[in-house]
Design an enzyme around this catalytic site. Structure first.
Site, PDB file in Angstrom:
ATOM      1  N   THR A 125       6.035   1.269   6.687  1.00 59.10           N
ATOM      2  CA  THR A 125       7.111   0.850   5.950  1.00 59.10           C
ATOM      3  C   THR A 125       8.598   1.625   6.141  1.00 59.10           C
ATOM      4  OG1 THR A 125       8.024   0.522   3.886  1.00 59.10           O
ATOM      5  CG2 THR A 125       6.129   1.944   4.018  1.00 59.10           C
ATOM      6  N   ASP A 126       9.447   0.962   5.993  1.00 59.43           N
ATOM      7  CA  ASP A 126      10.741   1.826   5.911  1.00 59.43           C
ATOM      8  C   ASP A 126      10.947   2.578   4.930  1.00 59.43           C
ATOM      9  OD1 ASP A 126      11.426  -0.311   4.111  1.00 59.43           O
ATOM     10  OD2 ASP A 126      13.266  -1.099   4.991  1.00 59.43           O
ATOM     11  N   GLU A 127      10.306   2.304   3.780  1.00 59.95           N
ATOM     12  CA  GLU A 127      10.404   3.203   2.611  1.00 59.95           C
ATOM     13  C   GLU A 127       9.887   4.676   2.925  1.00 59.95           C
ATOM     14  OE1 GLU A 127       9.003   1.456  -1.087  1.00 59.95           O
ATOM     15  OE2 GLU A 127       9.120  -0.495  -0.261  1.00 59.95           O
ATOM     16  N   TYR A 153       4.246   5.457  -3.730  1.00 53.36           N
ATOM     17  CA  TYR A 153       3.661   4.565  -2.883  1.00 53.36           C
ATOM     18  C   TYR A 153       4.260   4.999  -1.463  1.00 53.36           C
ATOM     19  CZ  TYR A 153       4.498   0.428   0.551  1.00 53.36           C
ATOM     20  OH  TYR A 153       4.589  -0.240   1.418  1.00 53.36           O
ATOM     21  N   LYS A 157       2.292   6.254   1.849  1.00 50.70           N
ATOM     22  CA  LYS A 157       2.456   5.809   3.355  1.00 50.70           C
ATOM     23  C   LYS A 157       3.057   6.481   4.357  1.00 50.70           C
ATOM     24  CE  LYS A 157       2.161   1.781   4.426  1.00 50.70           C
ATOM     25  NZ  LYS A 157       0.826   1.253   4.767  1.00 50.70           N
TER      26      LYS A 157
HETATM   27  P1  NAD Z   1      -0.599  -6.830  -0.399  1.00 56.14           P
HETATM   28  O1  NAD Z   1      -0.579  -5.718  -1.565  1.00 56.14           O
HETATM   29  O2  NAD Z   1      -0.254  -8.164  -0.485  1.00 56.14           O
HETATM   30  O3  NAD Z   1      -2.030  -6.836   0.389  1.00 56.14           O
HETATM   31  C1  NAD Z   1      -2.856  -5.563   0.413  1.00 56.14           C
HETATM   32  C2  NAD Z   1      -4.135  -6.054   0.934  1.00 56.14           C
HETATM   33  O4  NAD Z   1      -4.908  -4.976   1.364  1.00 56.14           O
HETATM   34  C3  NAD Z   1      -5.122  -7.014  -0.113  1.00 56.14           C
HETATM   35  O5  NAD Z   1      -5.533  -7.838   0.445  1.00 56.14           O
HETATM   36  C4  NAD Z   1      -6.040  -6.017  -0.709  1.00 56.14           C
HETATM   37  O6  NAD Z   1      -7.050  -6.600  -1.277  1.00 56.14           O
HETATM   38  C5  NAD Z   1      -6.150  -5.088   0.591  1.00 56.14           C
HETATM   39  N1  NAD Z   1      -6.646  -3.828  -0.046  1.00 56.14           N
HETATM   40  C6  NAD Z   1      -6.323  -2.938  -0.633  1.00 56.14           C
HETATM   41  N2  NAD Z   1      -7.033  -1.872  -0.848  1.00 56.14           N
HETATM   42  C7  NAD Z   1      -8.195  -1.917   0.008  1.00 56.14           C
HETATM   43  C8  NAD Z   1      -8.828  -1.129   0.304  1.00 56.14           C
HETATM   44  N3  NAD Z   1      -9.381   0.261  -0.237  1.00 56.14           N
HETATM   45  N4  NAD Z   1      -9.993  -1.655   1.384  1.00 56.14           N
HETATM   46  C9  NAD Z   1      -9.839  -2.898   1.629  1.00 56.14           C
HETATM   47  N5  NAD Z   1      -8.934  -3.647   1.563  1.00 56.14           N
HETATM   48  C10 NAD Z   1      -7.955  -3.120   0.492  1.00 56.14           C
HETATM   49  O7  NAD Z   1       0.262  -6.010   0.847  1.00 56.14           O
HETATM   50  P2  NAD Z   1       1.399  -6.512   1.907  1.00 56.14           P
HETATM   51  O8  NAD Z   1       2.513  -6.826   1.082  1.00 56.14           O
HETATM   52  O9  NAD Z   1       0.630  -7.790   2.561  1.00 56.14           O
HETATM   53  O10 NAD Z   1       1.507  -5.354   2.894  1.00 56.14           O
HETATM   54  C11 NAD Z   1       0.627  -5.108   3.865  1.00 56.14           C
HETATM   55  C12 NAD Z   1       0.917  -3.911   4.538  1.00 56.14           C
HETATM   56  O11 NAD Z   1       2.173  -4.004   4.965  1.00 56.14           O
HETATM   57  C13 NAD Z   1       0.841  -2.446   3.611  1.00 56.14           C
HETATM   58  O12 NAD Z   1       0.212  -1.440   4.263  1.00 56.14           O
HETATM   59  C14 NAD Z   1       2.254  -2.263   3.323  1.00 56.14           C
HETATM   60  O13 NAD Z   1       2.639  -0.959   3.013  1.00 56.14           O
HETATM   61  C15 NAD Z   1       2.952  -2.827   4.544  1.00 56.14           C
HETATM   62  N6  NAD Z   1       4.255  -3.365   4.150  1.00 56.14           N
HETATM   63  C16 NAD Z   1       4.643  -4.129   3.381  1.00 56.14           C
HETATM   64  C17 NAD Z   1       6.142  -4.523   3.401  1.00 56.14           C
HETATM   65  C18 NAD Z   1       6.543  -5.693   2.358  1.00 56.14           C
HETATM   66  O14 NAD Z   1       7.529  -6.095   2.274  1.00 56.14           O
HETATM   67  N7  NAD Z   1       5.223  -6.225   1.654  1.00 56.14           N
HETATM   68  C19 NAD Z   1       6.826  -4.369   4.264  1.00 56.14           C
HETATM   69  C20 NAD Z   1       6.731  -3.249   4.987  1.00 56.14           C
HETATM   70  C21 NAD Z   1       5.379  -2.644   5.219  1.00 56.14           C
HETATM   71  P1  TYD Z   2       9.973  -5.343  -4.771  1.00 56.33           P
HETATM   72  O1  TYD Z   2       9.622  -6.617  -4.347  1.00 56.33           O
HETATM   73  O2  TYD Z   2       8.866  -4.372  -5.575  1.00 56.33           O
HETATM   74  O3  TYD Z   2       9.910  -4.369  -3.386  1.00 56.33           O
HETATM   75  P2  TYD Z   2      10.205  -2.701  -2.954  1.00 56.33           P
HETATM   76  O4  TYD Z   2      10.470  -2.320  -4.466  1.00 56.33           O
HETATM   77  O5  TYD Z   2       9.041  -2.252  -2.180  1.00 56.33           O
HETATM   78  O6  TYD Z   2      11.556  -2.868  -2.216  1.00 56.33           O
HETATM   79  O7  TYD Z   2      11.166  -5.150  -5.113  1.00 56.33           O
HETATM   80  C1  TYD Z   2      12.488  -5.354  -4.444  1.00 56.33           C
HETATM   81  C2  TYD Z   2      13.781  -4.848  -5.014  1.00 56.33           C
HETATM   82  O8  TYD Z   2      13.659  -5.745  -6.319  1.00 56.33           O
HETATM   83  C3  TYD Z   2      13.801  -3.565  -5.646  1.00 56.33           C
HETATM   84  O9  TYD Z   2      15.275  -3.146  -5.433  1.00 56.33           O
HETATM   85  C4  TYD Z   2      13.109  -3.690  -7.017  1.00 56.33           C
HETATM   86  C5  TYD Z   2      14.047  -5.018  -7.450  1.00 56.33           C
HETATM   87  N1  TYD Z   2      13.294  -5.826  -8.555  1.00 56.33           N
HETATM   88  C6  TYD Z   2      13.785  -6.273  -9.719  1.00 56.33           C
HETATM   89  O10 TYD Z   2      15.041  -6.007  -9.761  1.00 56.33           O
HETATM   90  N2  TYD Z   2      13.086  -6.922 -10.556  1.00 56.33           N
HETATM   91  C7  TYD Z   2      11.820  -7.204 -10.528  1.00 56.33           C
HETATM   92  O11 TYD Z   2      11.080  -7.751 -11.612  1.00 56.33           O
HETATM   93  C8  TYD Z   2      10.954  -6.573  -9.172  1.00 56.33           C
HETATM   94  C9  TYD Z   2       9.616  -6.780  -9.186  1.00 56.33           C
HETATM   95  C10 TYD Z   2      11.825  -5.968  -8.263  1.00 56.33           C
END
Ligand code: NAD
Ligand code: TYD
Length: 339
Positions: A125-127, A153, A157
């Site tokens: 992630t970019d985070e 978090y 990562k």
């Molecule tokens: P999510 O929380 O929707 O899904 C995570 C999945 O991993 C779930 O299906 C969960 O059951 C599974 N999981 C969790 N712990 C586990 C374990 N111990 N063993 C096996 N499976 C397990 O997450 P997401 O938003 O789909 O993100 C997926 C990946 O992409 C993550 O690694 C996250 O850091 C990365 N990512 C997410 C975003 C975003 O915007 N959502 C952006 C950049 C990177």
């Molecule tokens: P989120 O979807 O949790 O992603 P991330 O924190 O990983 O970027 O949140 C996106 C942005 O929205 C973040 O700046 C926090 C804000 N946010 C709210 O303002 N209200 C909410 O209820 C949530 C879940 C997030």
């Protein structure tokens, strides 16, 4: 080839499973997922009907279960999506983030070494780069930006990323890493910003915006992220990190207002609530490297992506209503209880 996808029952993982099955029908896709609160087998219902797909419920930190699966499937490529992914939850309970995101990555890489996979790809992630100031729109995250994390978090990562690069250097494991900005689209768990706002607005409930709503995120439609991962894991250079993002920066308030407009709901639903501790101000990705090396470019504009996403949530009410009712967690027992 056999592609092992961990976390495939989550938001991006499930979109990636469908992307793989459609784009590379010649490949087999095996999904390993623990089905935590964030994993939902209902998201994979259509994949379950595809003979090229297999689902296995297991924890990525469970070495025995992971090795058994590698023994059975001998995967060519491993893509590790599995993670605890919600910043707010990491503030409440960091321990599980360290366990899954770091130790789970180690377990997957140890098995990848033992069974000689051709590529281990880490979805990051970019985070990991921390945040950027709001008054410097000229600054972007590049692959050279220092790791500088803010939340448990992002720290977990970043720890995993460092371990991945160490395994490449120390053991010669053929790895790659993508660091993507915020995704949105179908199957997004309704505790994250965009699906939370869609589902609450549909019920005419208040929309909780943290702080003043001026924090900026760089939004990418999930399918564009899937395309980037697919390219990097097949054609990206070994040992390299690729940033993924579409130059699509929006304040949280802009995002919420766009969702409200699309739904025809009033802005009076917006309520400002206490800010998130350590809240990152701005994320912004420079995707030059993946564009120059692999020709990747996002295909979906924000307006189009939001339109599609809102439509998906309207057309798939059952999916998120089951989540809100907690019913989705019975789905596995229902589907597999007697097998
Ligand atoms: P999510 O929380 O929707 O899904 C995570 C999945 O991993 C779930 O299906 C969960 O059951 C599974 N999981 C969790 N712990 C586990 C374990 N111990 N063993 C096996 N499976 C397990 O997450 P997401 O938003 O789909 O993100 C997926 C990946 O992409 C993550 O690694 C996250 O850091 C990365 N990512 C997410 C975003 C975003 O915007 N959502 C952006 C950049 C990177
Ligand atoms: P989120 O979807 O949790 O992603 P991330 O924190 O990983 O970027 O949140 C996106 C942005 O929205 C973040 O700046 C926090 C804000 N946010 C709210 O303002 N209200 C909410 O209820 C949530 C879940 C997030």
């Amino acid at each position: 080839m056999t592609i092992l996808v961990t976390g495939g029952a989550g938001f991006i993982g499930s979109n990636f499973v469908y992307y793989q099955l459609a784009k590379h029908p010649e490949d087999r896709v095996v999904c390993l997922d623990k089905l935590t609160y964030a994993g939902n087998l209902e998201s994979l219902a259509q994949a379950m009907e595809n003979p090229s797909f297999r689902f296995v419920r297991a924890d990525i930190t469970d070495r025995e279960a992971v090795e058994k699966l590698f023994e059975e499937e001998k995967p060519d490529i491993v893509v590790n999506f599995a993670a605890e992914s919600h910043v707010d939850r990491s503030v409440e309970d960091p321990g599980i983030f360290i366990r899954t995101n770091i130790l789970g990555t180690q377990t997957m890489m140890d098995a990848s070494r033992k069974y000689g996979v051709k590529r281990y790809h880490q979805v990051s992630t970019d985070e990991v780069y921390g945040d950027l100031p709001l008054d410097r729109p000229d600054l972007f995250f590049t692959e050279e930006t220092h790791i500088h994390t803010s939340s448990p978090y992002s720290a977990s990562k970043a720890g995993a990323d460092l371990l991945v690069l160490a395994y490449a250097r120390t053991y010669g494991l053929p790895v790659s890493i993508t660091r993507c900005s915020n995704n949105y689209g179908p199957y997004h768990f309704p505790e994250k910003l965009i699906p939370l706002m869609i589902t609450r607005a549909l019920a005419d409930e208040s929309l909780p915006v943290y702080g003043n709503g001026e924090n900026v995120r760089d939004w990418l439609y999930v399918e564009d992220h899937c395309a980037a991962i697919d390219l990097v894991m097949r054609k990206g250079r070994e040992g390299e990190v690729y940033n993924v993002g579409g130059h699509n920066e929006r304040t949280n308030l802009e995002v919420v207002k766009t969702v409200l407009r699309e739904l025809g709901k009033p802005e009076s639903l917006i309520t400002y609530v206490r800010d998130r501790p350590g809240h990152d101000r701005r994320y912004a990705i420079d995707p030059t490297k993946i564009h120059n090396e692999l020709g990747w470019l996002p295909q979906t504009s924000f307006d189009e992506g939001i339109r599609r996403t809102v439509k998906w949530y309207l057309d798939n009410r059952e999916w998120w209503e089951h989540i809100l009712a907690g019913e989705y967690q019975n789905y596995y027992e229902h589907m597999y209880g007697n097998r």
